[in-house]
Design an enzyme around this catalytic site. Structure first.
Site, PDB file in Angstrom:
ATOM      1  N   SER A 221       1.005  -1.097   0.108  1.00  0.00           N
ATOM      2  CA  SER A 221      -0.106   0.003   0.085  1.00  0.00           C
ATOM      3  C   SER A 221       0.803   1.265  -0.096  1.00  0.00           C
ATOM      4  O   SER A 221       2.017   1.298  -0.662  1.00  0.00           O
ATOM      5  CB  SER A 221      -0.948  -0.015   1.147  1.00  0.00           C
ATOM      6  OG  SER A 221      -1.708   0.962   1.082  1.00  0.00           O
ATOM      7  N   SER A 222       0.574   2.418   0.957  1.00  0.00           N
ATOM      8  CA  SER A 222       1.276   3.410   0.900  1.00  0.00           C
ATOM      9  C   SER A 222       1.163   4.167   1.996  1.00  0.00           C
ATOM     10  O   SER A 222      -0.258   4.186   2.580  1.00  0.00           O
ATOM     11  CB  SER A 222       1.181   4.078  -0.576  1.00  0.00           C
ATOM     12  OG  SER A 222       1.616   5.858  -0.607  1.00  0.00           O
TER      13      SER A 222
ATOM     14  N   TYR B  86      -4.607   7.383  -6.495  1.00  0.00           N
ATOM     15  CA  TYR B  86      -3.661   6.533  -6.079  1.00  0.00           C
ATOM     16  C   TYR B  86      -3.873   6.192  -4.690  1.00  0.00           C
ATOM     17  O   TYR B  86      -3.931   4.950  -4.083  1.00  0.00           O
ATOM     18  CB  TYR B  86      -2.414   7.267  -6.183  1.00  0.00           C
ATOM     19  CG  TYR B  86      -0.994   6.572  -5.783  1.00  0.00           C
ATOM     20  CD1 TYR B  86      -0.750   5.505  -6.379  1.00  0.00           C
ATOM     21  CD2 TYR B  86      -0.510   6.915  -4.415  1.00  0.00           C
ATOM     22  CE1 TYR B  86       0.442   4.800  -5.810  1.00  0.00           C
ATOM     23  CE2 TYR B  86       0.529   6.207  -3.975  1.00  0.00           C
ATOM     24  CZ  TYR B  86       1.087   5.020  -4.523  1.00  0.00           C
ATOM     25  OH  TYR B  86       1.950   4.681  -4.054  1.00  0.00           O
TER      26      TYR B  86
ATOM     27  N   LYS C 105      -5.069   2.998  -2.638  1.00  0.00           N
ATOM     28  CA  LYS C 105      -3.992   2.364  -1.682  1.00  0.00           C
ATOM     29  C   LYS C 105      -4.877   1.993  -0.283  1.00  0.00           C
ATOM     30  O   LYS C 105      -4.513   0.897   0.548  1.00  0.00           O
ATOM     31  CB  LYS C 105      -2.886   3.160  -1.400  1.00  0.00           C
ATOM     32  CG  LYS C 105      -2.050   3.261  -2.680  1.00  0.00           C
ATOM     33  CD  LYS C 105      -1.327   1.890  -2.847  1.00  0.00           C
ATOM     34  CE  LYS C 105      -0.342   1.881  -4.048  1.00  0.00           C
ATOM     35  NZ  LYS C 105       0.206   0.512  -4.247  1.00  0.00           N
TER      36      LYS C 105
END
Length: 253
Positions: free
Chosen positions: A138-139, A152, A156
């Site tokens: 993920s982020s 984005y 995520k």
């Protein structure tokens, strides 16, 4: 530390550069065999050739994870070739940050559904493993609002939620599932190297936000991914591991 994954088999999507390539390297360093995929035939061939004479078997496949049927065949073919699958890492990302219709489609098809379809295709084989695990990348952008909020960041966030559900659903079968959320990670050919010259002010600001005074490296992310994938981390499932140098400020409960 012996991670007890020598001769185990790992699948890695997006394994030719950046964090994905570092993950492949880290698995191989621990003695694991690796099947990886990526879209570029030249990059797949070059990466595969670098491991040709090593102790572990590393096999690359040209694949776009948008193609769910091809993705499923890759998983099944890898299981047949290696005699099973033990560790699955969903790493590939469209890196589609600007808020455009095309980027929403790319993020959903590549990041989210690429992860969902990989997990679904892998479960029958993971059920036969003695040390099964799933890790999805993920982020920090999936955890808090930042410049990448939009397609984005939203996707995520969805990946974290999806994998947490998978962890709960598969816990009784002994299959662990976790996410890893990197902070800004610098590597050759990556987005931050490009921004270092194309948008110097933004790059400098991004570095300045991190109290360590630097961005992370792919190797730092990969080390944690491989540890989390290994049976040494056998009690960890349903977790979202931040690897960001204290970039994010929120407290996880």
């Amino acid at each position: 530390m012996d991670l007890r994954i020598a001769q185990k088999t790992a699948l890695v999507t997006g394994g030719t550069k950046g964090i994905g390539r570092a993950i492949v390297d880290a698995f191989v360093a621990e003695g694991a065999n690796v099947a990886f995929c990526a879209r570029s035939a030249a990059e797949v061939a070059a990466t595969e050739s670098e491991f040709a004479n090593g102790p572990a078997t590393v096999v690359g496949t040209v694949l776009d994870v948008r193609d769910s049927e091809a993705l499923g065949r890759w998983v099944a073919d890898s299981a047949k070739r290696f005699g099973g699958i033990d560790m699955v890492v969903s790493n590939v990302s469209a890196l589609a940050i600007p808020d455009t219709a095309a980027n929403w489609t790319d993020s959903i098809e590549v990041d989210l559904m690429g992860t969902v379809n990989l997990v679904k295709a892998s479960i029958p084989f993971l059920e036969q493993s003695t040390a099964p695990s799933i890790v999805a990348l993920s982020s920090v952008s999936g955890r808090e609002v930042d410049f990448a909020s939009g397609p984005y960041g939203t996707v995520k966030t969805a990946i974290i939620g999806y994998i947490a559900g998978v962890a709960y659903q598969l816990a009784a079968k002994g299959i662990r599932a976790n996410t890893v959320s990197p902070g800004n990670t610098y590597h050759a050919g990556g987005v931050w190297e490009s921004l270092e010259t194309s948008d110097t002010d933004f790059f400098t600001e991004a570095v300045g936000l991190n109290p360590t005074g630097r961005m992370g490296t792919p190797q730092e992310i990969a080390a944690s991914v491989v540890f989390l994938s290994s049976p040494v981390s056998s009690r960890t499932t349903g977790a979202n591991l931040l690897i960001d140098g204290a970039l994010t400020r929120g407290i996880q409960f």
